[in-house]
Design a protein around this motif. Sequence first.
Motif, PDB file in Angstrom:
ATOM      1  N   LYS A  76       0.869  -1.179   0.000  1.00  0.00           N
ATOM      2  CA  LYS A  76       0.000   0.000   0.000  1.00  0.00           C
ATOM      3  C   LYS A  76       0.904   1.227   0.000  1.00  0.00           C
ATOM      4  O   LYS A  76       1.773   1.348   0.857  1.00  0.00           O
ATOM      5  CB  LYS A  76      -0.908   0.005   1.222  1.00  0.00           C
ATOM      6  CG  LYS A  76      -1.929  -1.112   1.173  1.00  0.00           C
ATOM      7  CD  LYS A  76      -2.855  -1.041   2.362  1.00  0.00           C
ATOM      8  CE  LYS A  76      -4.017  -1.980   2.185  1.00  0.00           C
ATOM      9  NZ  LYS A  76      -4.978  -1.547   1.183  1.00  0.00           N
ATOM     10  N   LEU A  77       0.691   2.074  -0.979  1.00  0.00           N
ATOM     11  CA  LEU A  77       1.519   3.264  -1.110  1.00  0.00           C
ATOM     12  C   LEU A  77       0.835   4.463  -0.468  1.00  0.00           C
ATOM     13  O   LEU A  77      -0.317   4.393  -0.040  1.00  0.00           O
ATOM     14  CB  LEU A  77       1.808   3.528  -2.579  1.00  0.00           C
ATOM     15  CG  LEU A  77       2.634   2.418  -3.235  1.00  0.00           C
ATOM     16  CD1 LEU A  77       2.545   2.498  -4.734  1.00  0.00           C
ATOM     17  CD2 LEU A  77       4.069   2.498  -2.760  1.00  0.00           C
ATOM     18  N   GLU A  78       1.545   5.564  -0.453  1.00  0.00           N
ATOM     19  CA  GLU A  78       1.071   6.792   0.186  1.00  0.00           C
ATOM     20  C   GLU A  78      -0.383   7.091  -0.167  1.00  0.00           C
ATOM     21  O   GLU A  78      -0.786   6.984  -1.314  1.00  0.00           O
ATOM     22  CB  GLU A  78       1.960   7.950  -0.258  1.00  0.00           C
ATOM     23  CG  GLU A  78       1.820   9.164   0.610  1.00  0.00           C
ATOM     24  CD  GLU A  78       2.973  10.131   0.421  1.00  0.00           C
ATOM     25  OE1 GLU A  78       2.769  11.306   0.674  1.00  0.00           O
ATOM     26  OE2 GLU A  78       4.064   9.686   0.042  1.00  0.00           O
ATOM     27  N   ASN A  79      -1.141   7.428   0.842  1.00  0.00           N
ATOM     28  CA  ASN A  79      -2.562   7.795   0.744  1.00  0.00           C
ATOM     29  C   ASN A  79      -3.497   6.634   0.416  1.00  0.00           C
ATOM     30  O   ASN A  79      -4.671   6.837   0.167  1.00  0.00           O
ATOM     31  CB  ASN A  79      -2.775   8.941  -0.240  1.00  0.00           C
ATOM     32  CG  ASN A  79      -2.020  10.179   0.184  1.00  0.00           C
ATOM     33  OD1 ASN A  79      -1.977  10.508   1.367  1.00  0.00           O
ATOM     34  ND2 ASN A  79      -1.405  10.860  -0.767  1.00  0.00           N
ATOM     35  N   SER A  80      -3.001   5.405   0.411  1.00  0.00           N
ATOM     36  CA  SER A  80      -3.860   4.249   0.221  1.00  0.00           C
ATOM     37  C   SER A  80      -4.680   4.036   1.496  1.00  0.00           C
ATOM     38  O   SER A  80      -4.267   4.412   2.585  1.00  0.00           O
ATOM     39  CB  SER A  80      -3.024   3.011  -0.071  1.00  0.00           C
ATOM     40  OG  SER A  80      -3.857   1.886  -0.230  1.00  0.00           O
ATOM     41  N   ARG A  81      -5.812   3.420   1.356  1.00  0.00           N
ATOM     42  CA  ARG A  81      -6.646   3.118   2.524  1.00  0.00           C
ATOM     43  C   ARG A  81      -6.200   1.813   3.180  1.00  0.00           C
ATOM     44  O   ARG A  81      -5.904   0.849   2.501  1.00  0.00           O
ATOM     45  CB  ARG A  81      -8.103   2.998   2.113  1.00  0.00           C
ATOM     46  CG  ARG A  81      -8.716   4.348   1.789  1.00  0.00           C
ATOM     47  CD  ARG A  81     -10.145   4.187   1.393  1.00  0.00           C
ATOM     48  NE  ARG A  81     -10.133   4.054  -0.071  1.00  0.00           N
ATOM     49  CZ  ARG A  81     -11.097   3.491  -0.779  1.00  0.00           C
ATOM     50  NH1 ARG A  81     -12.145   2.995  -0.191  1.00  0.00           N
ATOM     51  NH2 ARG A  81     -11.010   3.418  -2.078  1.00  0.00           N
TER      52      ARG A  81
END
Length: 183
Positions: A89-94
Amino acid sequence: MVKDNIWGLFQKVFYVYRERLYTINFGEENSVSPKIDISFKRITNENYKLVENLRDGQYVKEFKRMLDIGDFGVFACVNDIPVGYGWAKLENSRDYFYIIQNCYLCRFFVSSEYRGLSIYPCLIKNIMCSINKKYRVKKFYIAVEHKNTSSIYGINKIGFKFLQENFFIRSCKITFNKFQLRK
């Protein structure tokens, strides 16, 4: 007696997760070799349904949802057949538990007949290399259920360092105390 009933009701309504958070900087990981010939395939909209062969179809909708929000998934394959998977999961993923500003590795699974062959640490390393190459991410996090000694052994093999233990309270698919993974 009343106290026990209240505690029992609380446990039915709220679930407490206890996870150990680990981190590593890209380039600091140890070399890991699988004990079997494996290959890796990026999980895409064309092949995500292959998960039904691993987990009785219970994660097909979840895999589609993760692809739709931009998560990065990889199958570990033996003879071109998936035997495991993992996600980033990358930046700003939920995520259920974390607010992500780097890269959070999660949702790993290896079929029971292929465990103990170093597929899990090799899968993690493959995802880290792919993410670094594509997005230039340098810091990675992974959380493991505190009692999952096999997974803890696998991430220690790569070189992840323990950061902290976190407790999460969830009810009705809501986490009440998310942690932020900072740069």
